[in-house]
Scaffold this motif. Structure first.
Motif, short mmCIF file in Angstrom:
data_model
loop_
_atom_site.label_atom_id
_atom_site.label_comp_id
_atom_site.label_asym_id
_atom_site.label_seq_id
_atom_site.Cartn_x
_atom_site.Cartn_y
_atom_site.Cartn_z
N GLY A 13 0.17 10.17 1.90
CA GLY A 13 -0.64 9.39 1.17
C GLY A 13 -2.32 9.33 1.54
N VAL A 14 -2.99 9.56 0.53
CA VAL A 14 -4.35 9.74 0.89
C VAL A 14 -5.22 8.27 0.26
N TYR A 15 -5.63 7.61 1.05
CA TYR A 15 -6.12 6.26 0.37
C TYR A 15 -7.60 5.99 0.95
N GLU A 54 -3.57 -2.07 4.43
CA GLU A 54 -3.38 -3.55 4.10
C GLU A 54 -3.90 -4.18 2.96
N GLN A 55 -4.76 -3.48 2.09
CA GLN A 55 -5.53 -3.50 0.94
C GLN A 55 -4.62 -3.88 -0.18
N GLN A 56 -4.56 -4.77 -0.94
CA GLN A 56 -3.70 -5.38 -1.82
C GLN A 56 -3.05 -4.01 -2.54
N ILE A 67 1.60 0.93 -2.70
CA ILE A 67 2.08 2.31 -2.59
C ILE A 67 2.60 2.54 -1.34
N HIS A 68 2.04 2.04 -0.23
CA HIS A 68 2.25 2.35 0.98
C HIS A 68 3.67 1.74 1.38
N LYS A 69 4.06 0.58 0.70
CA LYS A 69 5.43 -0.18 0.99
C LYS A 69 6.50 0.68 0.39
#
Length: 338
Positions: free
Chosen positions: A41-43, A48-50, A55-57
């Motif tokens: 994942g590349v963010y 923690e951002q909404q 996506i992370h979850k």
């Protein structure tokens, strides 16, 4: 930039989750499970951002099932985005997820260099058949946003609602329009204050903007960004959440929230990669309510406090949306103040 791989690879045998991964047998009764798909994942913001948190979850959930082996980078600048994508592709990742709103062209150029890697990216643009390994998605949660607007419209006493967003891009605009349409179902004369803070993660600025709206008469705020609910709490007005459920953190402030569930989107991509059939496509549909991609969060402490008329309309509209009898308009144009 932070690169993280918090969980170990897991193999599940003898469970229903593992059954879907079985790919063949060798010898009498010997069964082997597919290796988890190496996924990155590349963010551009903290996990923690909404928006990115959803996506992370979903990725963590897929890893816990044993479907993927997940690493991620957060706080990646737009100018550094292509380099990080290349590093993950070179490291053998077969599925890369992220959001390319500020690095669209660069990300597509990287995808073209690695045709054997599946890229699933949040984007304001559509897929391109000439780039078959690059699929797009967006949080099309207008269905739940519309329902939350009905509740907001029934709770405002001043008839003045403020909406604070990050940037006026399609994925934000459509949610605001749906919310406003829902509010107007309860009161067609409601006035809206609309403002964008020019950032995806600047809670102090969002809070300051919300304060100004409250001073200008708003008694309900649409919290598209972090910081808005803090302002509402301090000033004793109500807020409507977006993407995540913060009712527990703001029990006297957040009445309802439109929740995004990224699991249907990611699970579809995982299945396509496993089957070797991943292709350029628009995964946005998997965020629709009918696909399980969005729900209206429980009202929590506001249960029983929302007018029955509004909740009856929410219930009937939700059933109609799921059955296809009612369609929430997708309006990507920039919303304006009344």
């Amino acid at each position: 930039m932070k690169i993280t791989n918090k969980m170990n690879r897991r193999h599940f045998l003898g469970t229903s989750a593992a059954t879907s991964l079985l790919i063949g047998t060798v010898g009498a009764g010997r069964v082997f499970a597919a290796e988890p798909i190496k996924t990155a994942g590349v963010y551009t913001v903290p996990v923690e951002q909404q928006w990115v948190s959803r996506i992370h979850k979903a990725a963590v959930t897929a890893q816990d099932r044993g479907d993927i082996d997940y690493s991620f980078s957060e706080n990646v600048s737009n100018t550094d985005y292509a380099r990080v994508l290349r590093e993950y592709a070179e490291a053998g990742n077969k599925l890369i997820i992220g959001e390319v709103f500020g690095a669209e062209q660069e990300a597509r150029e990287v995808a073209a260099e690695y045709p054997d890697v599946a890229f699933l990216m949040g984007s304001s643009f559509k897929e391109d058949a000439a780039l078959p390994n690059f699929a797009v998605f967006d949080n099309y949660i207008q269905d739940a946003s519309y329902l939350s607007g009905i509740i907001a419209g029934s709770m405002t006493e001043s008839g003045n609602i403020g909406l604070v967003g990050g940037f006026p891009i399609p994925e934000v605009n459509r949610l605001m329009h749906a919310f406003m349409a829902g509010a107007k179902e309860m009161n067609p004369d409601i006035k809206f204050q609309v403002s964008f803070i020019g950032s995806w993660f600047d809670p102090p600025k969002a809070k300051e903007t919300a304060f100004a709206m409250i001073e200008n008469g708003a008694d309900v705020l649409y919290a598209e960004r972090f910081g808005v609910s803090d302002a509402a709490k301090e000033k004793g007005v109500l807020a409507i959440g977006n993407v995540i459920d913060t009712q527990a953190e703001y029990p006297e402030t957040v009445v309802a929230s439109a929740i995004w569930h990224f699991e249907p989107t990611l699970d579809k991509a995982i299945a396509e990669v496993q089957a070797g059939s991943f292709k350029a496509a628009d995964y946005g549909v998997y965020s629709f309510m009918g696909e399980g991609g969005t729900t209206l969060a429980p009202l929590g402490t506001f249960e029983g406090k929302v007018p029955a008329e509004a909740m009856d309309l929410v219930k009937s509209r939700e059933a109609e949306i799921k059955s296809g009898a009612y369609t929430v308009e997708i309006n990507d144009a920039e919303p304006k103040s009344s």
